[in-house]
Design a protein around this motif. Sequence first.
Motif, short mmCIF file in Angstrom:
data_model
loop_
_atom_site.label_atom_id
_atom_site.label_comp_id
_atom_site.label_asym_id
_atom_site.label_seq_id
_atom_site.Cartn_x
_atom_site.Cartn_y
_atom_site.Cartn_z
N ASP A 5 0.84 -1.20 0.00
CA ASP A 5 0.00 0.00 0.00
C ASP A 5 0.88 1.25 0.00
O ASP A 5 1.21 1.79 1.05
CB ASP A 5 -0.92 -0.03 1.22
CG ASP A 5 -2.01 1.02 1.12
OD1 ASP A 5 -2.15 1.66 0.06
OD2 ASP A 5 -2.73 1.19 2.12
N CYS A 6 1.23 1.71 -1.19
CA CYS A 6 2.06 2.91 -1.31
C CYS A 6 1.26 4.12 -0.82
O CYS A 6 0.10 4.29 -1.20
CB CYS A 6 2.46 3.10 -2.78
SG CYS A 6 3.39 4.63 -3.07
N PRO A 7 1.86 4.97 0.01
CA PRO A 7 1.13 6.15 0.52
C PRO A 7 0.67 7.10 -0.59
O PRO A 7 -0.30 7.82 -0.41
CB PRO A 7 2.15 6.84 1.43
CG PRO A 7 3.14 5.79 1.80
CD PRO A 7 3.18 4.84 0.63
N PHE A 8 1.35 7.09 -1.74
CA PHE A 8 0.97 7.99 -2.83
C PHE A 8 0.06 7.30 -3.86
O PHE A 8 -0.86 7.92 -4.38
CB PHE A 8 2.21 8.53 -3.55
CG PHE A 8 3.04 9.43 -2.70
CD1 PHE A 8 2.56 10.63 -2.24
CD2 PHE A 8 4.32 9.05 -2.33
CE1 PHE A 8 3.31 11.46 -1.44
CE2 PHE A 8 5.09 9.87 -1.53
CZ PHE A 8 4.58 11.08 -1.08
N CYS A 9 0.33 6.04 -4.17
CA CYS A 9 -0.34 5.37 -5.28
C CYS A 9 -1.43 4.41 -4.86
O CYS A 9 -2.18 3.94 -5.71
CB CYS A 9 0.70 4.60 -6.10
SG CYS A 9 2.12 5.59 -6.59
N GLY A 10 -1.49 4.07 -3.56
CA GLY A 10 -2.46 3.09 -3.10
C GLY A 10 -1.90 1.68 -3.22
O GLY A 10 -0.72 1.49 -3.50
N TRP A 58 11.54 0.05 -3.17
CA TRP A 58 11.52 1.22 -4.04
C TRP A 58 10.39 1.06 -5.05
O TRP A 58 10.32 0.05 -5.75
CB TRP A 58 12.86 1.34 -4.77
CG TRP A 58 12.95 2.46 -5.74
CD1 TRP A 58 12.48 3.73 -5.59
CD2 TRP A 58 13.58 2.40 -7.03
NE1 TRP A 58 12.77 4.47 -6.71
CE2 TRP A 58 13.45 3.68 -7.61
CE3 TRP A 58 14.24 1.41 -7.74
CZ2 TRP A 58 13.95 3.98 -8.86
CZ3 TRP A 58 14.74 1.71 -8.99
CH2 TRP A 58 14.60 2.99 -9.54
N HIS A 59 9.48 2.04 -5.09
CA HIS A 59 8.37 1.97 -6.05
C HIS A 59 8.88 2.41 -7.42
O HIS A 59 8.54 3.48 -7.93
CB HIS A 59 7.20 2.82 -5.57
CG HIS A 59 5.92 2.42 -6.22
ND1 HIS A 59 4.72 3.01 -5.93
CD2 HIS A 59 5.64 1.44 -7.14
CE1 HIS A 59 3.76 2.44 -6.66
NE2 HIS A 59 4.31 1.50 -7.40
N ALA A 60 9.67 1.53 -8.01
CA ALA A 60 10.38 1.85 -9.25
C ALA A 60 9.44 2.07 -10.43
O ALA A 60 9.71 2.91 -11.29
CB ALA A 60 11.36 0.73 -9.58
N GLY A 62 6.37 3.15 -10.28
CA GLY A 62 5.26 3.96 -9.77
C GLY A 62 5.77 5.35 -9.48
O GLY A 62 6.36 5.99 -10.36
N CYS A 63 5.63 5.78 -8.26
CA CYS A 63 5.97 7.15 -7.90
C CYS A 63 7.46 7.37 -7.61
O CYS A 63 7.89 8.50 -7.45
CB CYS A 63 5.15 7.58 -6.68
SG CYS A 63 5.52 6.62 -5.20
N GLY A 64 8.23 6.29 -7.51
CA GLY A 64 9.66 6.43 -7.26
C GLY A 64 10.04 6.61 -5.80
O GLY A 64 11.19 6.88 -5.50
#
Length: 85
Positions: A5-10, A58-60, A62-64
């Motif tokens: 669950d990425c804080p930016f992308c969900g 690392w959300h490579a 996605g948002c980085g």
Amino acid sequence: MLLIDCPFCGPRNESEFSFGGPALTPRPSDPAAVSDADWVDWLTVPPNPMGLVEERWWHARGCGSWLTICRHTVTHEITEVRLGR
Ligand SMILES: [Zn+2]
């Protein structure tokens, strides 16, 4: 398959992330006092307990953002996701 669950992308599939290793592996406080074998262990042997571990991802694709997740090594349940360390 993990769902992180990425804080930016969900919630996102782990295939969008790159594993960055364990989050909290403390560096030996007195490097001169550590044997070569202990250094090799510290550099190359990741902690693998039966229980909760903190890992960097690392959300490579996605948002980085770099995330720290708390994951149970048996159930793969993710109990916490936070930005940075
Ligand atoms: Zn993201």
